[in-house]
Design an enzyme around this catalytic site. Structure first.
Site, PDB file in Angstrom:
ATOM      1  N   HIS A   4     -11.671 -14.208   2.825  1.00  0.00           N
ATOM      2  CA  HIS A   4     -12.872 -13.380   2.686  1.00  0.00           C
ATOM      3  C   HIS A   4     -14.072 -14.188   2.221  1.00  0.00           C
ATOM      4  O   HIS A   4     -15.184 -14.002   2.721  1.00  0.00           O
ATOM      5  CB  HIS A   4     -12.598 -12.209   1.755  1.00  0.00           C
ATOM      6  CG  HIS A   4     -11.535 -11.281   2.275  1.00  0.00           C
ATOM      7  ND1 HIS A   4     -11.075 -10.201   1.588  1.00  0.00           N
ATOM      8  CD2 HIS A   4     -10.838 -11.295   3.444  1.00  0.00           C
ATOM      9  CE1 HIS A   4     -10.152  -9.567   2.299  1.00  0.00           C
ATOM     10  NE2 HIS A   4      -9.979 -10.230   3.429  1.00  0.00           N
ATOM     11  N   ASP A  51      -5.297 -13.620  -3.466  1.00  0.00           N
ATOM     12  CA  ASP A  51      -4.778 -13.502  -2.100  1.00  0.00           C
ATOM     13  C   ASP A  51      -4.948 -14.840  -1.395  1.00  0.00           C
ATOM     14  O   ASP A  51      -6.066 -15.253  -1.053  1.00  0.00           O
ATOM     15  CB  ASP A  51      -5.532 -12.405  -1.329  1.00  0.00           C
ATOM     16  CG  ASP A  51      -4.976 -11.011  -1.615  1.00  0.00           C
ATOM     17  OD1 ASP A  51      -4.040 -10.901  -2.438  1.00  0.00           O
ATOM     18  OD2 ASP A  51      -5.465 -10.045  -1.006  1.00  0.00           O
ATOM     19  N   HIS A 102       0.872  -1.173   0.000  1.00  0.00           N
ATOM     20  CA  HIS A 102       0.000   0.000   0.000  1.00  0.00           C
ATOM     21  C   HIS A 102       0.910   1.225   0.000  1.00  0.00           C
ATOM     22  O   HIS A 102       2.029   1.168   0.527  1.00  0.00           O
ATOM     23  CB  HIS A 102      -0.827   0.077   1.288  1.00  0.00           C
ATOM     24  CG  HIS A 102      -1.764  -1.048   1.517  1.00  0.00           C
ATOM     25  ND1 HIS A 102      -1.404  -2.198   2.152  1.00  0.00           N
ATOM     26  CD2 HIS A 102      -3.075  -1.181   1.213  1.00  0.00           C
ATOM     27  CE1 HIS A 102      -2.445  -3.001   2.230  1.00  0.00           C
ATOM     28  NE2 HIS A 102      -3.469  -2.419   1.667  1.00  0.00           N
ATOM     29  N   MET A 141       2.597  -5.850  -7.678  1.00  0.00           N
ATOM     30  CA  MET A 141       1.281  -5.250  -7.418  1.00  0.00           C
ATOM     31  C   MET A 141       1.421  -4.106  -6.425  1.00  0.00           C
ATOM     32  O   MET A 141       2.238  -4.167  -5.513  1.00  0.00           O
ATOM     33  CB  MET A 141       0.359  -6.346  -6.854  1.00  0.00           C
ATOM     34  CG  MET A 141      -0.996  -5.901  -6.381  1.00  0.00           C
ATOM     35  SD  MET A 141      -1.065  -5.327  -4.670  1.00  0.00           S
ATOM     36  CE  MET A 141      -1.699  -6.765  -3.827  1.00  0.00           C
ATOM     37  N   ASP A 148      -1.561 -13.196   1.366  1.00  0.00           N
ATOM     38  CA  ASP A 148      -2.062 -12.080   2.177  1.00  0.00           C
ATOM     39  C   ASP A 148      -2.430 -12.644   3.548  1.00  0.00           C
ATOM     40  O   ASP A 148      -3.598 -12.819   3.877  1.00  0.00           O
ATOM     41  CB  ASP A 148      -3.265 -11.435   1.495  1.00  0.00           C
ATOM     42  CG  ASP A 148      -3.704 -10.178   2.233  1.00  0.00           C
ATOM     43  OD1 ASP A 148      -2.963  -9.744   3.130  1.00  0.00           O
ATOM     44  OD2 ASP A 148      -4.785  -9.653   1.929  1.00  0.00           O
ATOM     45  N   ASP A 178       2.248   1.758   3.456  1.00  0.00           N
ATOM     46  CA  ASP A 178       3.186   0.771   4.015  1.00  0.00           C
ATOM     47  C   ASP A 178       4.614   1.293   3.849  1.00  0.00           C
ATOM     48  O   ASP A 178       5.518   0.916   4.587  1.00  0.00           O
ATOM     49  CB  ASP A 178       3.104  -0.577   3.274  1.00  0.00           C
ATOM     50  CG  ASP A 178       1.753  -1.242   3.419  1.00  0.00           C
ATOM     51  OD1 ASP A 178       1.034  -0.927   4.377  1.00  0.00           O
ATOM     52  OD2 ASP A 178       1.428  -2.084   2.553  1.00  0.00           O
ATOM     53  N   GLU A 206      -9.801 -13.407  -2.208  1.00  0.00           N
ATOM     54  CA  GLU A 206      -8.999 -13.833  -1.053  1.00  0.00           C
ATOM     55  C   GLU A 206      -9.676 -15.011  -0.359  1.00  0.00           C
ATOM     56  O   GLU A 206     -10.863 -14.944  -0.040  1.00  0.00           O
ATOM     57  CB  GLU A 206      -8.822 -12.676  -0.062  1.00  0.00           C
ATOM     58  CG  GLU A 206      -8.134 -13.164   1.219  1.00  0.00           C
ATOM     59  CD  GLU A 206      -7.780 -12.077   2.220  1.00  0.00           C
ATOM     60  OE1 GLU A 206      -7.273 -11.030   1.800  1.00  0.00           O
ATOM     61  OE2 GLU A 206      -7.996 -12.312   3.420  1.00  0.00           O
ATOM     62  N   ASP A 246     -11.702 -12.224  10.376  1.00  0.00           N
ATOM     63  CA  ASP A 246     -10.751 -12.415   9.268  1.00  0.00           C
ATOM     64  C   ASP A 246      -9.413 -12.903   9.835  1.00  0.00           C
ATOM     65  O   ASP A 246      -8.636 -12.118  10.362  1.00  0.00           O
ATOM     66  CB  ASP A 246     -10.583 -11.065   8.556  1.00  0.00           C
ATOM     67  CG  ASP A 246      -9.721 -11.150   7.314  1.00  0.00           C
ATOM     68  OD1 ASP A 246      -9.530 -12.249   6.784  1.00  0.00           O
ATOM     69  OD2 ASP A 246      -9.243 -10.090   6.874  1.00  0.00           O
ATOM     70  N   LYS A 252     -15.054  -8.557   0.268  1.00  0.00           N
ATOM     71  CA  LYS A 252     -15.059  -9.080   1.637  1.00  0.00           C
ATOM     72  C   LYS A 252     -16.460  -8.835   2.191  1.00  0.00           C
ATOM     73  O   LYS A 252     -17.036  -7.770   1.934  1.00  0.00           O
ATOM     74  CB  LYS A 252     -14.004  -8.351   2.474  1.00  0.00           C
ATOM     75  CG  LYS A 252     -13.754  -8.965   3.835  1.00  0.00           C
ATOM     76  CD  LYS A 252     -12.601  -8.275   4.557  1.00  0.00           C
ATOM     77  CE  LYS A 252     -12.355  -8.910   5.905  1.00  0.00           C
ATOM     78  NZ  LYS A 252     -11.294  -8.240   6.671  1.00  0.00           N
ATOM     79  N   ASP A 289      -6.734 -14.611   8.376  1.00  0.00           N
ATOM     80  CA  ASP A 289      -5.500 -14.436   7.584  1.00  0.00           C
ATOM     81  C   ASP A 289      -4.394 -15.411   8.003  1.00  0.00           C
ATOM     82  O   ASP A 289      -3.227 -15.035   8.157  1.00  0.00           O
ATOM     83  CB  ASP A 289      -4.974 -12.988   7.693  1.00  0.00           C
ATOM     84  CG  ASP A 289      -5.871 -11.988   6.969  1.00  0.00           C
ATOM     85  OD1 ASP A 289      -6.603 -12.385   6.047  1.00  0.00           O
ATOM     86  OD2 ASP A 289      -5.834 -10.803   7.348  1.00  0.00           O
ATOM     87  N   GLU A 323     -11.062  -6.437  -4.845  1.00  0.00           N
ATOM     88  CA  GLU A 323     -11.073  -7.466  -3.792  1.00  0.00           C
ATOM     89  C   GLU A 323     -12.297  -7.307  -2.903  1.00  0.00           C
ATOM     90  O   GLU A 323     -12.507  -6.258  -2.292  1.00  0.00           O
ATOM     91  CB  GLU A 323      -9.782  -7.341  -2.968  1.00  0.00           C
ATOM     92  CG  GLU A 323      -9.699  -8.344  -1.834  1.00  0.00           C
ATOM     93  CD  GLU A 323      -8.376  -8.265  -1.082  1.00  0.00           C
ATOM     94  OE1 GLU A 323      -7.445  -7.574  -1.555  1.00  0.00           O
ATOM     95  OE2 GLU A 323      -8.287  -8.881  -0.012  1.00  0.00           O
TER      96      GLU A 323
END
Ligand code: GLT
Ligand code: MN
Ligand code: MN
Length: 391
Positions: A223, A248, A57, A91, A290, A60, A220, A258, A186, A260, A184
């Protein structure tokens, strides 16, 4: 197969987000458990474990309030770290969920100023991604939703989202960036409900855009699994529509927050069907993890986590090859797809074909008598997955 078959190599296209291996283990109930690690150090960690790519991002890498000079200094340092470590940036994405200004959403917020800010922030994130060589731009609308439907009509939100994605496609064309956008979905979290709840919702939405060819999806595992769906089925629909631009990978138990988790750690059988689908179909895009390490881990544990994601993928890939080469499985597949009788053509509609089909007398007893040994087929799959049936 030797152990080296499970070693990640660049051609596997394994990538991680800065936010994944850099995740400090903060959750809604507890603070960070790992010290912050710089983007440059994350890149060398990823090189050490054998990854191919790093995704990010905007924030980030670059703080929300950085000056242009600070931004340029940070970017050039990061670029050097990527080059030095042989890591690419396939990406990029934009953070439209962390800053409190996006508390009512970004592209769908009620305040036109917030919507314009979201566009500006995304355009700048696209500039950043393009500078780093990214060709895929992910949009995850984590805040594009509601706690109460009193605040806006959901069809109005969808119109706003369409306007924003159309605008961003034009920006990419204007700048010659060559981006493919991957949307994406969710179902919920952090909002009570998120508008674009599943990959299927987005596939329907994409067809209504001005530049539908530039836009696909980024499904993902966690999700879709949160919503109790069969993830691989959604991926297959996206693939069949030519829309699987990114993926993802992680893991998740249905009906929970979530999670992950490390890829394949919660539902290895579902992960197997997914990997087999991607490999059999010939998906050649990034395999992006992810996910993040358990909150109990230190950075050695984060490396274990990252290695584990890639290793499990490669083990399941090998299991898929064993499955495809298994003679008994192939015989069953052949027998179940063989037609039960001679049929009139149904491949093209014509008056004559329709007439023949209407007249046709089906042998229902023969159809009912046909064996469908799916129990055996599934047990053979389980035997392979549990390692008692090998090549
Ligand atoms: C966030 C989210 C992920 C998205 C990322 C992209 S950010 O961590 O949980 O699923 O893919 O914005
Ligand atoms: Mn994701
Ligand atoms: Mn997730």
């Amino acid at each position: 197969m030797t152990q080296s078959n499970y070693e990640p190599r660049p051609e596997h296209r394994f990538s991680f987000g800065l936010w994944t291996v850099g995740n400090r283990g903060r959750d809604p109930f507890g603070d960070a458990v790992r010290e912050a690690i710089s983007p440059v150090d994350i890149v060398s960690l990823l090189a050490e474990v054998g990854a191919w790519g790093v995704n990010l991002h905007d924030n980030d890498l670059i703080p929300f309030d950085a000056t242009p000079a600070e931004r340029n200094r940070i970017v050039s340092k990061f670029k050097k770290a990527c080059e030095h470590n042989g890591i690419i940036v396939p990406m990029a994405t934009v953070n439209l969920f962390f800053h409190p200004v996006f508390r009512d959403g970004a592209f769908t917020a009620n305040d036109a100023g917030v919507r314009a800010l979201a566009l500006q922030k995304t355009m700048r994130a696209m500039d950043l991604g393009a500078e780093l060589g990214a060709k895929i731009f992910v949009l995850w609308g984590g805040r594009e939703g509601v706690e109460t439907d009193a605040c806006r009509r959901p069809d109005e939100a969808i119109k706003r989202l369409r306007e924003a994605v159309n605008y961003l496609c034009e920006y990419s064309i204007d700048r010659g960036y060559g981006y493919k956008f991957a949307l994406e979905s969710k179902p919920n979290e952090p909002r009570g409900d998120i508008y674009m709840a599943t990959t299927g919702h987005y596939l329907g939405f994409i067809a209504t855009l001005d530049q539908p060819d530039m836009v696909g999806v980024n499904p993902e595992v966690a999700h879709e699994t949160m919503a109790g769906l069969n993830f691989m089925h959604g991926v297959a629909q996206a693939w069949e529509a030519g829309k699987l631009f990114h993926i993802d990978l992680n893991d998740q138990m249905p009906g929970r927050y979530d999670q992950d988790f490390r890829f394949g750690s919660a539902n290895p059988k579902s992960a197997f069907w997914l990997v087999k689908f991607l490999e059999d179909a010939g998906y050649s895009g990034p395999r992006h993890f992810d996910a993040h390490a358990y909150r109990t881990e230190n950075y050695e544990g984060v490396k274990d986590f990252a290695r584990g994601c890639m290793r499990t993928y490669l083990i399941l890939k090998e299991k898929g090859e064993i499955w495809n080469a298994d003679q008994e499985i192939q015989e069953i597949l052949e027998s179940i797809s063989a037609g039960s009788e001679d049929l009139p053509s149904t491949s093209d509609f014509s008056k004559a074909n329709a007439g023949n089909l209407l007249k046709h007398h089906f042998n229902i007893d023969k159809m009912l008598g046909k064996a469908l040994p799916y129990e055996r087929l599934d047990q053979l799959t389980i035997d392979i997955l549990l390692g008692v049936r090998q090549r």
